[in-house]
Design a protein around this motif. Sequence first.
Motif, PDB file in Angstrom:
ATOM      1  N   GLU A   3       0.676  -1.110  -0.159  1.00  0.00           N
ATOM      2  CA  GLU A   3       0.421   0.131   0.413  1.00  0.00           C
ATOM      3  C   GLU A   3       0.747   1.260   0.233  1.00  0.00           C
ATOM      4  O   GLU A   3       1.801   1.508   0.952  1.00  0.00           O
ATOM      5  CB  GLU A   3      -1.045  -0.252   1.168  1.00  0.00           C
ATOM      6  CG  GLU A   3      -1.528  -1.590   1.516  1.00  0.00           C
ATOM      7  CD  GLU A   3      -2.667  -1.574   2.440  1.00  0.00           C
ATOM      8  OE1 GLU A   3      -3.098  -0.759   2.617  1.00  0.00           O
ATOM      9  OE2 GLU A   3      -2.965  -2.806   2.665  1.00  0.00           O
ATOM     10  N   LYS A   4      -0.120   2.449  -0.757  1.00  0.00           N
ATOM     11  CA  LYS A   4       0.962   3.655  -1.076  1.00  0.00           C
ATOM     12  C   LYS A   4       1.886   4.119   0.358  1.00  0.00           C
ATOM     13  O   LYS A   4       3.054   5.082   0.938  1.00  0.00           O
ATOM     14  CB  LYS A   4       0.540   4.379  -1.923  1.00  0.00           C
ATOM     15  CG  LYS A   4       1.376   5.573  -2.241  1.00  0.00           C
ATOM     16  CD  LYS A   4       0.978   6.378  -3.158  1.00  0.00           C
ATOM     17  CE  LYS A   4       1.702   7.448  -3.856  1.00  0.00           C
ATOM     18  NZ  LYS A   4       0.893   8.208  -5.050  1.00  0.00           N
ATOM     19  N   THR A   5       0.867   3.790   1.399  1.00  0.00           N
ATOM     20  CA  THR A   5       0.738   4.483   2.871  1.00  0.00           C
ATOM     21  C   THR A   5       1.780   4.017   3.296  1.00  0.00           C
ATOM     22  O   THR A   5       2.296   4.590   4.468  1.00  0.00           O
ATOM     23  CB  THR A   5      -0.484   3.954   3.313  1.00  0.00           C
ATOM     24  OG1 THR A   5      -0.551   3.095   3.643  1.00  0.00           O
ATOM     25  CG2 THR A   5      -1.105   5.695   2.598  1.00  0.00           C
ATOM     26  N   MET A   6       2.541   3.203   3.077  1.00  0.00           N
ATOM     27  CA  MET A   6       3.981   2.066   4.185  1.00  0.00           C
ATOM     28  C   MET A   6       4.673   2.765   3.600  1.00  0.00           C
ATOM     29  O   MET A   6       5.163   2.825   2.517  1.00  0.00           O
ATOM     30  CB  MET A   6       3.722   0.479   3.513  1.00  0.00           C
ATOM     31  CG  MET A   6       2.598  -0.789   3.648  1.00  0.00           C
ATOM     32  SD  MET A   6       2.214  -2.307   3.077  1.00  0.00           S
ATOM     33  CE  MET A   6       0.436  -2.959   3.427  1.00  0.00           C
ATOM     34  N   PRO A   7       5.418   2.950   4.771  1.00  0.00           N
ATOM     35  CA  PRO A   7       6.949   3.887   4.506  1.00  0.00           C
ATOM     36  C   PRO A   7       8.017   3.294   3.897  1.00  0.00           C
ATOM     37  O   PRO A   7       7.427   1.736   3.902  1.00  0.00           O
ATOM     38  CB  PRO A   7       7.549   3.940   5.948  1.00  0.00           C
ATOM     39  CG  PRO A   7       6.151   3.601   6.932  1.00  0.00           C
ATOM     40  CD  PRO A   7       5.071   3.077   5.994  1.00  0.00           C
TER      41      PRO A   7
END
Length: 556
Positions: free
Chosen positions: A347-351
């Motif tokens: 997911e794009k929100t994962m660092p």
Amino acid sequence: MTLAVQSSNQSFSAEDVSKHGSEESLWVIIDENVFDLTKFQSEHPGGKKILKRVAGQDASKMFWKYHNAAILKKYTPRLQIGYIGGSGQSNAAPASAPSAAVKPVPKAVSKPSSAPKEEQERPTATASEPYGDLIPYGDPSWYQGYVSPYYNETHVALREEVRAWVENDLEPNVEEWETKKDVPPEIYKELGRRGYLAGALGIHYPTEYTDIRPASVPVEKWDHFHEFILTDEICRAGSGGLVWNLLGGYGIGCPPVAKFATPQVKKRVLPELLSGEKRICLCITEPDAGSDVANITTVAKKSDDGTHYIVNGEKKWITNGIWSDYFTVAVRTGGPGMNGISLLLLEKTMPGVNVRRMDCMGMFSSGTTYVSFEDVKVPVENLLGKENQGFKVIMTNFNHERLGIIIQANRFSRVCYEESVKYAHKRKTFGKPLIEHPVIRMKLANMAIRIEATHNWLENILYQTNNMSEREAMLRLGGAIAGLKAQATQTFEMCAREAAQVFGGLSYSRGGQGGKVERLYREVRAYSIPGGSEEIMLDLSIRQALRVHQMLGAKI
């Protein structure tokens, strides 16, 4: 001179238009429609002088010398003020019509049959009313009133619905979106609102994850031919970048989630993907691994507590990656080769997830992306399928991806052919229209025979997929689909080249009459290489066919 006209439904005579032949009030006629270009003069790319030459006159011949139909559709809502004559109807395309409008559906007509009753109860071949411009081979034969066993009223209805949307909202803006290298997000969301995204997964319509329904097709009747029509009609806009923006990343990134994610992940992720609120892409190709999927190097190692995978690696040429919220990623969780590969949903929100746009030869608005993963922590619940069995998941995805490429490449071949036919009837050389030169007719004939051969094989394969389980289709049709993918892309390349020869210099400049041909010529390589290069596909087609038919008892 003061302009008193506001309505585009007003009738004028040619004499009325001739009174507006100055820079202060400049009207023209194009195909029996009247346009006020007074305020448009300073915007005209060709300058004011060329407009002054046709001020107050019929400018149809001059317009079509430089422009294509998309330009007329784009400016009609803004500049048309009326029409010539007394029919009370404008002859221009209704470019301002509501995008959601659906035309009345022509009924499919069953052929009379003298077969016994038990045979008449089987699905019968049908013919729908002739549809479209009726240029021979410019559309599939069932559009032109020929009998087909594959289509019914629901397919006719969807064709009408999608074509109206494409002609009103997509095609007039393609060149602008190409220049911007993007398509407005609202267009993608409209795909979701219309129920098209939910129908573009190569599986049953997923009613358990969305309340959205197509306007013209009951979901229980949705089949592979509906998805075919959806993709095919969008391709008529003549832009692979547009098609990949709308269906590219989603069509290959979402099916593994819909088929192999855990119930919890499906419930959380699919509704917002099917509605178009969120986007997804597929990340397999790497700088050193394209068709050789078994040798990817992106690594996913489990954390010490076993709750996460830690992902590191790079992916290249990822369609839609720049806009994606989710990434379906092939990773190595085991040893070398195909048996060490897994699929994870990132997911794009994962660092640690980083994206940057790539510049390519074509497909400008598709969002081609370089993606890198640096110590990305992915919950083990985001595993798609089983650990170290991701190669099987990828293989189940390839048939759907390649069928999409075949559909697109063959319609783009038709676009090149159709544009060539139209231009050959307008352009004159050596005192006669191009179409009267045998060498031009030979080019058109060679395009047509290849297009129709590809299309008929495609329909046969889609019919098989409708009547086979996914597992059976993967085993029995993989080789045929690979071979057809090579045939479709080779046909596309030939048609793009021959169309460029027909258009001459117009196919070398962006926009204008040869705009579609120029754009598609640049996009040929984006079809012959991704999804398996032509060389890999041709070899696979024979190897797979031999293996399957030996199992069936072939005497070899």
